[in-house]
Scaffold this active site. Structure first.
Site, mmCIF file in Angstrom:
data_model
loop_
_atom_site.group_PDB
_atom_site.id
_atom_site.type_symbol
_atom_site.label_atom_id
_atom_site.label_comp_id
_atom_site.label_asym_id
_atom_site.label_seq_id
_atom_site.Cartn_x
_atom_site.Cartn_y
_atom_site.Cartn_z
ATOM 1 N N LYS A 1 39.663 0.669 3.295
ATOM 2 C CA LYS A 1 39.226 1.756 2.404
ATOM 3 C C LYS A 1 37.892 2.329 2.899
ATOM 4 O O LYS A 1 37.677 3.541 2.862
ATOM 5 C CB LYS A 1 39.088 1.256 0.955
ATOM 6 C CG LYS A 1 40.394 0.900 0.281
ATOM 7 C CD LYS A 1 41.364 2.064 0.128
ATOM 8 C CE LYS A 1 40.910 3.107 -0.868
ATOM 9 N NZ LYS A 1 42.000 4.101 -1.143
ATOM 10 N N TYR B 1 41.393 -5.257 3.045
ATOM 11 C CA TYR B 1 41.624 -4.128 2.131
ATOM 12 C C TYR B 1 40.378 -3.248 2.042
ATOM 13 O O TYR B 1 40.433 -2.030 2.285
ATOM 14 C CB TYR B 1 42.014 -4.632 0.738
ATOM 15 C CG TYR B 1 41.892 -3.568 -0.340
ATOM 16 C CD1 TYR B 1 42.706 -2.443 -0.339
ATOM 17 C CD2 TYR B 1 40.942 -3.682 -1.370
ATOM 18 C CE1 TYR B 1 42.583 -1.454 -1.318
ATOM 19 C CE2 TYR B 1 40.815 -2.703 -2.351
ATOM 20 C CZ TYR B 1 41.627 -1.588 -2.321
ATOM 21 O OH TYR B 1 41.493 -0.609 -3.273
ATOM 22 N N THR C 1 37.273 2.720 -3.681
ATOM 23 C CA THR C 1 36.948 1.557 -4.494
ATOM 24 C C THR C 1 35.490 1.142 -4.312
ATOM 25 O O THR C 1 34.884 1.417 -3.264
ATOM 26 C CB THR C 1 37.867 0.379 -4.066
ATOM 27 O OG1 THR C 1 37.367 -0.827 -4.601
ATOM 28 C CG2 THR C 1 37.922 0.219 -2.549
ATOM 29 N N ASP C 2 34.953 0.439 -5.307
ATOM 30 C CA ASP C 2 33.593 -0.100 -5.173
ATOM 31 C C ASP C 2 33.546 -1.276 -4.185
ATOM 32 O O ASP C 2 32.467 -1.702 -3.777
ATOM 33 C CB ASP C 2 33.029 -0.527 -6.542
ATOM 34 C CG ASP C 2 33.847 -1.615 -7.232
ATOM 35 O OD1 ASP C 2 34.915 -2.009 -6.723
ATOM 36 O OD2 ASP C 2 33.403 -2.076 -8.313
ATOM 37 N N GLU C 3 34.734 -1.778 -3.791
ATOM 38 C CA GLU C 3 34.757 -2.943 -2.900
ATOM 39 C C GLU C 3 34.202 -2.624 -1.513
ATOM 40 O O GLU C 3 33.852 -3.529 -0.754
ATOM 41 C CB GLU C 3 36.174 -3.514 -2.794
ATOM 42 C CG GLU C 3 36.677 -3.972 -4.150
ATOM 43 C CD GLU C 3 38.027 -4.670 -4.101
ATOM 44 O OE1 GLU C 3 38.269 -5.411 -3.145
ATOM 45 O OE2 GLU C 3 38.816 -4.466 -5.035
HETATM 46 N N1 LIG Z 1 43.540 -0.647 -8.997
HETATM 47 C C1 LIG Z 1 42.220 -0.608 -8.986
HETATM 48 O O1 LIG Z 1 41.558 -1.358 -9.716
HETATM 49 C C2 LIG Z 1 41.494 0.387 -8.106
HETATM 50 C C3 LIG Z 1 40.120 0.534 -8.246
HETATM 51 C C4 LIG Z 1 39.451 1.488 -7.458
HETATM 52 C C5 LIG Z 1 40.156 2.262 -6.561
HETATM 53 N N2 LIG Z 1 41.499 2.087 -6.425
HETATM 54 C C6 LIG Z 1 42.214 2.948 -5.457
HETATM 55 O O2 LIG Z 1 43.074 3.786 -6.220
HETATM 56 C C7 LIG Z 1 44.256 4.068 -5.489
HETATM 57 C C8 LIG Z 1 45.476 3.721 -6.319
HETATM 58 O O3 LIG Z 1 45.424 2.341 -6.669
HETATM 59 P P1 LIG Z 1 46.574 1.684 -7.566
HETATM 60 O O4 LIG Z 1 46.001 0.472 -8.178
HETATM 61 O O5 LIG Z 1 47.196 2.733 -8.413
HETATM 62 O O6 LIG Z 1 47.599 1.251 -6.426
HETATM 63 P P2 LIG Z 1 49.133 0.905 -6.534
HETATM 64 O O7 LIG Z 1 49.358 -0.147 -5.491
HETATM 65 O O8 LIG Z 1 49.549 0.648 -7.941
HETATM 66 O O9 LIG Z 1 49.861 2.261 -6.089
HETATM 67 C C9 LIG Z 1 49.843 2.729 -4.780
HETATM 68 C C10 LIG Z 1 50.903 3.821 -4.654
HETATM 69 O O10 LIG Z 1 50.841 4.329 -3.324
HETATM 70 C C11 LIG Z 1 52.165 4.406 -2.797
HETATM 71 N N3 LIG Z 1 52.083 4.227 -1.351
HETATM 72 C C12 LIG Z 1 51.689 3.115 -0.681
HETATM 73 N N4 LIG Z 1 51.790 3.312 0.637
HETATM 74 C C13 LIG Z 1 52.245 4.585 0.805
HETATM 75 C C14 LIG Z 1 52.528 5.389 1.939
HETATM 76 N N5 LIG Z 1 52.386 4.910 3.180
HETATM 77 N N6 LIG Z 1 52.933 6.656 1.738
HETATM 78 C C15 LIG Z 1 53.076 7.153 0.492
HETATM 79 N N7 LIG Z 1 52.855 6.430 -0.618
HETATM 80 C C16 LIG Z 1 52.424 5.167 -0.457
HETATM 81 C C17 LIG Z 1 52.929 3.287 -3.469
HETATM 82 O O11 LIG Z 1 54.335 3.493 -3.443
HETATM 83 C C18 LIG Z 1 52.342 3.313 -4.872
HETATM 84 O O12 LIG Z 1 53.042 4.208 -5.699
HETATM 85 C C19 LIG Z 1 44.158 3.264 -4.190
HETATM 86 O O13 LIG Z 1 43.714 4.146 -3.175
HETATM 87 C C20 LIG Z 1 43.104 2.216 -4.476
HETATM 88 O O14 LIG Z 1 42.398 1.864 -3.303
HETATM 89 C C21 LIG Z 1 42.193 1.163 -7.175
#
Ligand SMILES: NC(=O)c1ccc[n+]([C@@H]2O[C@H](COP(=O)([O-])OP(=O)(O)OC[C@H]3O[C@@H](n4cnc5c(N)ncnc54)[C@H](O)[C@@H]3O)[C@@H](O)[C@H]2O)c1
Length: 356
Positions: free
Chosen positions: A167, A163, A138-140
């Site tokens: 990351k 969080y 993430t950009d955070e």
């Molecule tokens: N949502 C955003 O805006 C955003 C932006 C930049 C980066 N990201 C990154 O992208 C990735 C996905 O984000 P998202 O928004 O889809 O998240 P989300 O919370 O919707 O999904 C996370 C998934 O990971 C699974 N999970 C969590 N803990 C687990 C574990 N211990 N073992 C196996 N599976 C596990 C969950 O069941 C879920 O399906 C993350 O790494 C997040 O940091 C998200």
């Protein structure tokens, strides 16, 4: 370059918001075998992939990335060419209420995967290519910007929430496993995503949910925090591009050049709802109320995505306005999904709504 007709790609967190969009995109590209490794936490739901689960090459493995033995078994059985690592605890408010799980999943879980990739790569001296490890971040991790400036790949790390700190820690592990052990790694850091299937505890789905239920829409502070929004399918395309063509050891920032304040986003949602589901009492905007800001609330994030555009030829297709319209329409037409997965932000101890 990984050829779509001869590879196996393992996606962690494939039952989540972005991971499921990645799997849908991989299926569109006819990737031969896709292994979805997901523990199905509160944020993971197989209904995000109900239309895709019949795909011949799709396999689901319910495994927690903190369980190294179970992960090893999955990797040995499926022999992936690449791992796209998205599984994480991802909600900032939850990380303030309970940081421990974020350290377990985001740091220890990533470490487990890296160790297994290293183990598997060194145990295969037969000339088979290494497993590519694509870490999705993430950009955070870069902290907060003032009114001016953009995050570039070399911006210093200054995470402010549990969080973003978890990351950032995982990003550092990935880099170190590349430098020290020669693991084939790529990292991408993306801005805020929005779109269908986002768990209804994040800003955009919660605002839609509250508005439709005629409940107050509580916005943190004055709603002037700025985020750079990217439609989830644009992110999924960018991720597959980075996984396929990114240079070993390199980081790519991904963003949509769509900076909006939280208040602009909330008004944007209310405007779309006013158009397609008008209410008798006037605009949904009258439900907005302002509540005490959360601690460590970063003021502004904005991404300079020049590298992925110029080096890998990716650019966002969706504008924020068209993407928001599509997203609000999707939630209106899929209220059953929202109800079936549960959650409207009430699970957090914090009352307000902010993004990332
Ligand atoms: N949502 C955003 O805006 C955003 C932006 C930049 C980066 N990201 C990154 O992208 C990735 C996905 O984000 P998202 O928004 O889809 O998240 P989300 O919370 O919707 O999904 C996370 C998934 O990971 C699974 N999970 C969590 N803990 C687990 C574990 N211990 N073992 C196996 N599976 C596990 C969950 O069941 C879920 O399906 C993350 O790494 C997040 O940091 C998200």
């Amino acid at each position: 370059m990984i050829l779509p007709d001869q590879n196996c790609i393992l996606v962690t967190g494939g039952a989540g918001f972005i991971g499921s969009a990645v799997i849908r995109h991989l299926i569109e590209k006819n990737v031969k075998k896709i292994v979805n490794v997901d523990a199905l936490t509160y944020a993971g739901n197989l209904s995000t992939l109900s239309g895709q689960s019949q795909y011949d090459g799709y396999v689901f493995e319910q495994v927690n990335i903190c369980d190294q033995d179970a992960l090893r078994d999955v990797i040995k059985r499926h022999q992936p060419d690449a791992i796209m690592h998205l599984a994480a605890e991802s909600h900032v408010d939850r990380s303030i209420d309970g940081p421990g799980l974020f350290i377990e999943t985001n740091v220890k879980g990533t470490y487990n995967l890296l160790e297994l990739v290293r183990e598997e790569s060194t145990s295969q001296k037969s000339g088979r290519r290494q497993i590519r490890f694509h870490h999705i971040s993430t950009d955070e991790v870069y902290g907060s910007l003032g009114e001016q400036g953009l995050f570039v790949e070399d911006s210093p790390y200054q995470p402010n929430s549990p969080y973003s700190a978890s990351k950032a820690a995982s990003d550092h592990l990935v880099r170190a496993w590349g430098e020290t052990f020669g693991v084939d790694i790529v990292v991408s850091n993306c801005s805020n995503n929005y779109g269908p299937y986002q768990y209804p505890e994040k800003l955009i789905p919660v605002v839609i949910h509250r508005a439709l239920d005629e409940e107050p829409i509580p916005v943190y502070g004055k709603g002037d925090n700025v985020r750079d929004w990217l439609f989830v399918d644009d992110h999924a395309r960018a991720l597959v591009t980075v996984m396929q063509s990114g240079e070993n050891g390199r980081t790519y920032n991904i963003g949509g050049d769509s900076e909006r304040t939280n208040l602009e986003v909330v008004h944007g949602i209310c405007n779309v709802l006013d158009q397609i589901r008008p209410r008798e009492q006037g605009s949904y905007s009258s439900l907005i109320e302002f509540v005490t800001d959360r601690p460590g609330h970063d003021f502004r994030y904005a991404i300079d995505a020049t590298r992925i555009k110029t080096e890998l030829g990716w650019s966002a297709k969706e504008t924020f306005e068209s993407g928001l319209h599509e997203t609000v329409s999707w939630y209106l037409n899929n209220q059953e999904w929202v109800v079936s997965v549960g959650g409207d932000g009430a699970s957090s101890l914090r009352r307000g709504l902010g993004a990332g």
